[in-house]
Scaffold this motif. Structure first.
Motif, PDB file in Angstrom:
ATOM      1  N   PRO A   1       1.807  41.648 -18.265  1.00 40.81           N
ATOM      2  CA  PRO A   1       0.937  40.477 -18.157  1.00 40.81           C
ATOM      3  C   PRO A   1       0.513  40.030 -19.558  1.00 40.81           C
ATOM      4  CG  PRO A   1       0.061  42.341 -16.899  1.00 40.81           C
ATOM      5  CD  PRO A   1       1.219  42.836 -17.686  1.00 40.81           C
ATOM      6  N   CYS A   2       0.407  38.731 -19.767  1.00 36.47           N
ATOM      7  CA  CYS A   2      -0.023  38.236 -21.074  1.00 36.47           C
ATOM      8  C   CYS A   2      -0.687  36.878 -20.937  1.00 36.47           C
ATOM      9  CB  CYS A   2       1.151  38.161 -22.048  1.00 36.47           C
ATOM     10  SG  CYS A   2       2.412  36.949 -21.639  1.00 36.47           S
ATOM     11  N   ARG A   3      -1.336  36.469 -22.021  1.00 34.64           N
ATOM     12  CA  ARG A   3      -1.931  35.148 -22.133  1.00 34.64           C
ATOM     13  C   ARG A   3      -1.477  34.592 -23.474  1.00 34.64           C
ATOM     14  NH1 ARG A   3      -6.743  36.681 -21.589  1.00 34.64           N
ATOM     15  NH2 ARG A   3      -7.389  36.623 -23.760  1.00 34.64           N
ATOM     16  N   VAL A   4      -1.043  33.337 -23.507  1.00 36.07           N
ATOM     17  CA  VAL A   4      -0.493  32.713 -24.710  1.00 36.07           C
ATOM     18  C   VAL A   4      -1.342  31.503 -25.073  1.00 36.07           C
ATOM     19  CG1 VAL A   4       1.564  31.650 -25.716  1.00 36.07           C
ATOM     20  CG2 VAL A   4       1.830  33.466 -24.012  1.00 36.07           C
ATOM     21  N   GLN A   5      -1.773  31.447 -26.327  1.00 34.59           N
ATOM     22  CA  GLN A   5      -2.637  30.359 -26.771  1.00 34.59           C
ATOM     23  C   GLN A   5      -2.264  29.987 -28.204  1.00 34.59           C
ATOM     24  OE1 GLN A   5      -6.743  31.535 -26.686  1.00 34.59           O
ATOM     25  NE2 GLN A   5      -7.323  30.037 -28.212  1.00 34.59           N
ATOM     26  N   GLU A   6      -1.999  28.697 -28.440  1.00 34.92           N
ATOM     27  CA  GLU A   6      -1.686  28.257 -29.798  1.00 34.92           C
ATOM     28  C   GLU A   6      -2.934  28.322 -30.665  1.00 34.92           C
ATOM     29  OE1 GLU A   6       0.304  24.567 -32.297  1.00 34.92           O
ATOM     30  OE2 GLU A   6      -0.066  24.307 -30.168  1.00 34.92           O
ATOM     31  N   LEU A   7      -2.746  28.795 -31.895  1.00 39.47           N
ATOM     32  CA  LEU A   7      -3.830  28.833 -32.871  1.00 39.47           C
ATOM     33  C   LEU A   7      -3.691  27.618 -33.769  1.00 39.47           C
ATOM     34  CD1 LEU A   7      -3.673  32.603 -33.876  1.00 39.47           C
ATOM     35  CD2 LEU A   7      -5.333  31.500 -32.363  1.00 39.47           C
ATOM     36  N   LYS A   8      -4.697  26.801 -33.793  1.00 39.21           N
ATOM     37  CA  LYS A   8      -4.676  25.601 -34.635  1.00 39.21           C
ATOM     38  C   LYS A   8      -5.149  25.981 -36.033  1.00 39.21           C
ATOM     39  CE  LYS A   8      -3.895  22.974 -31.031  1.00 39.21           C
ATOM     40  NZ  LYS A   8      -2.634  22.413 -30.753  1.00 39.21           N
ATOM     41  N   SER A   9      -4.366  25.625 -37.038  1.00 42.30           N
ATOM     42  CA  SER A   9      -4.792  25.856 -38.416  1.00 42.30           C
ATOM     43  C   SER A   9      -4.105  24.873 -39.345  1.00 42.30           C
ATOM     44  CB  SER A   9      -4.505  27.291 -38.856  1.00 42.30           C
ATOM     45  OG  SER A   9      -3.123  27.544 -38.878  1.00 42.30           O
ATOM     46  N   ALA A  10      -4.771  24.570 -40.423  1.00 43.17           N
ATOM     47  CA  ALA A  10      -4.227  23.622 -41.404  1.00 43.17           C
ATOM     48  C   ALA A  10      -3.087  24.271 -42.185  1.00 43.17           C
ATOM     49  CB  ALA A  10      -5.328  23.187 -42.361  1.00 43.17           C
ATOM     50  N   GLY A  11      -2.197  23.458 -42.677  1.00 47.48           N
ATOM     51  CA  GLY A  11      -1.127  23.947 -43.536  1.00 47.48           C
ATOM     52  C   GLY A  11       0.121  24.380 -42.806  1.00 47.48           C
ATOM     53  N   GLU A  12       0.082  24.421 -41.491  1.00 51.22           N
ATOM     54  CA  GLU A  12       1.287  24.794 -40.762  1.00 51.22           C
ATOM     55  C   GLU A  12       2.160  23.567 -40.587  1.00 51.22           C
ATOM     56  OE1 GLU A  12       0.405  28.487 -37.930  1.00 51.22           O
ATOM     57  OE2 GLU A  12      -0.323  26.583 -37.201  1.00 51.22           O
ATOM     58  N   GLY A  13       3.401  23.794 -40.380  1.00 54.26           N
ATOM     59  CA  GLY A  13       4.294  22.669 -40.161  1.00 54.26           C
ATOM     60  C   GLY A  13       5.705  23.054 -40.518  1.00 54.26           C
ATOM     61  N   SER A  14       6.409  22.130 -41.127  1.00 53.21           N
ATOM     62  CA  SER A  14       7.815  22.327 -41.423  1.00 53.21           C
ATOM     63  C   SER A  14       8.022  22.625 -42.900  1.00 53.21           C
ATOM     64  CB  SER A  14       8.606  21.072 -41.050  1.00 53.21           C
ATOM     65  OG  SER A  14       8.474  20.807 -39.673  1.00 53.21           O
ATOM     66  N   THR A  15       9.004  23.468 -43.151  1.00 50.84           N
ATOM     67  CA  THR A  15       9.469  23.741 -44.505  1.00 50.84           C
ATOM     68  C   THR A  15      10.983  23.740 -44.465  1.00 50.84           C
ATOM     69  OG1 THR A  15       9.418  26.121 -44.114  1.00 50.84           O
ATOM     70  CG2 THR A  15       7.469  25.165 -45.124  1.00 50.84           C
ATOM     71  N   VAL A  16      11.614  23.675 -45.618  1.00 49.08           N
ATOM     72  CA  VAL A  16      13.068  23.728 -45.681  1.00 49.08           C
ATOM     73  C   VAL A  16      13.461  25.042 -46.334  1.00 49.08           C
ATOM     74  CG1 VAL A  16      15.148  22.650 -46.588  1.00 49.08           C
ATOM     75  CG2 VAL A  16      13.249  21.220 -45.808  1.00 49.08           C
ATOM     76  N   LEU A  17      14.213  25.861 -45.584  1.00 46.89           N
ATOM     77  CA  LEU A  17      14.711  27.141 -46.072  1.00 46.89           C
ATOM     78  C   LEU A  17      16.220  27.139 -45.965  1.00 46.89           C
ATOM     79  CD1 LEU A  17      12.170  29.534 -44.317  1.00 46.89           C
ATOM     80  CD2 LEU A  17      12.177  28.841 -46.709  1.00 46.89           C
ATOM     81  N   ALA A  18      16.892  27.411 -47.057  1.00 52.37           N
ATOM     82  CA  ALA A  18      18.362  27.458 -47.089  1.00 52.37           C
ATOM     83  C   ALA A  18      18.968  26.198 -46.497  1.00 52.37           C
ATOM     84  CB  ALA A  18      18.864  28.708 -46.371  1.00 52.37           C
ATOM     85  N   GLY A  19      18.351  25.062 -46.777  1.00 57.44           N
ATOM     86  CA  GLY A  19      18.887  23.786 -46.321  1.00 57.44           C
ATOM     87  C   GLY A  19      18.599  23.436 -44.873  1.00 57.44           C
ATOM     88  N   GLN A  20      17.831  24.280 -44.170  1.00 56.59           N
ATOM     89  CA  GLN A  20      17.505  24.012 -42.774  1.00 56.59           C
ATOM     90  C   GLN A  20      15.998  23.827 -42.638  1.00 56.59           C
ATOM     91  OE1 GLN A  20      18.465  27.115 -39.994  1.00 56.59           O
ATOM     92  NE2 GLN A  20      17.858  25.927 -38.232  1.00 56.59           N
ATOM     93  N   GLU A  21      15.598  22.764 -41.956  1.00 55.10           N
ATOM     94  CA  GLU A  21      14.177  22.562 -41.692  1.00 55.10           C
ATOM     95  C   GLU A  21      13.715  23.587 -40.667  1.00 55.10           C
ATOM     96  OE1 GLU A  21      11.007  19.087 -40.407  1.00 55.10           O
ATOM     97  OE2 GLU A  21      13.146  18.696 -40.238  1.00 55.10           O
ATOM     98  N   VAL A  22      12.622  24.270 -40.980  1.00 55.77           N
ATOM     99  CA  VAL A  22      12.071  25.300 -40.112  1.00 55.77           C
ATOM    100  C   VAL A  22      10.635  24.917 -39.767  1.00 55.77           C
ATOM    101  CG1 VAL A  22      11.449  27.743 -39.930  1.00 55.77           C
ATOM    102  CG2 VAL A  22      13.522  27.081 -41.155  1.00 55.77           C
ATOM    103  N   THR A  23      10.339  24.854 -38.474  1.00 50.04           N
ATOM    104  CA  THR A  23       8.997  24.543 -38.004  1.00 50.04           C
ATOM    105  C   THR A  23       8.444  25.768 -37.293  1.00 50.04           C
ATOM    106  OG1 THR A  23       9.596  22.234 -37.721  1.00 50.04           O
ATOM    107  CG2 THR A  23       7.619  22.984 -36.586  1.00 50.04           C
ATOM    108  N   GLU A  24       7.268  26.222 -37.736  1.00 49.49           N
ATOM    109  CA  GLU A  24       6.625  27.395 -37.146  1.00 49.49           C
ATOM    110  C   GLU A  24       5.222  27.051 -36.693  1.00 49.49           C
ATOM    111  OE1 GLU A  24       6.673  30.422 -40.165  1.00 49.49           O
ATOM    112  OE2 GLU A  24       8.672  31.076 -39.586  1.00 49.49           O
TER     113      GLU A  24
END
Length: 156
Positions: free
Chosen positions: A57-80
């Motif tokens: 059993p689990c509960r999942v909740q997004e944590l809102k915080s500034a500075g998160e978003g997309s970056t480019v690593l090895a030529g691929q956009e990564v969104t976390e």
């Protein structure tokens, strides 16, 4: 005001008494993969020998915080995005973090739950501990680039 009968403000067994209530708030089900025996995070899916626990059993909740978003690593956009995932404190897993840490996959949701949550995999990056806990809190990352599924990419 009369003094307490003992010097204990929090009685013995207090956390254990409340743990079933916390577990009752966990309306989603997941399985936990041990990445120590398989490929690192982001490479291939987990193999059956990597299963550490199922029907958790689990509960999942997004944590809102500034500075998160997309970056480019090895030529691929990564969104976390960061999530707080809670599981019962007595889940029989000694959680590990990092590229060889545990991964949590959502396997069931309630009928009125978010259908996009089903099948998502989250990498454990921090395990929260405490002296009086009702549940195990895990800070996780949802690598949205790696979690794209047919329904996500083909939507118009």
């Amino acid at each position: 005001m009369a003094p307490l009968r003992s010097n204990r403000v929090i009685p013995a067994g207090w956390a254990g008494h409340h743990q079933p209530v916390a577990t009752g708030t966990m309306t989603t089900v997941c399985r936990i993969w041990d990445r120590a025996v398989g490929p690192p995070v982001g490479l291939d899916g987990p193999g059956s020998d990597m299963l550490a626990a199922r029907n958790v059993p689990c509960r999942v909740q997004e944590l809102k915080s500034a500075g998160e978003g997309s970056t480019v690593l090895a030529g691929q956009e990564v969104t976390e995005r960061r999530y707080l995932i809670t599981v019962p404190v007595k889940t029989p897993v000694h959680f590990k973090t990092g590229t060889r840490g545990h991964q949590i996959e959502v396997t069931e949701i309630r009928e009125d739950g978010d259908p996009m949550l089903l099948g998502r995999r989250f990498d454990v990056i921090q395990v929260m501990t405490g002296s009086d806990v009702w549940e195990r809190d895990l800070v996780c990352i949802d690598n949205q680039t790696q979690n794209e599924q047919d329904g996500d990419t083909n939507a118009s």
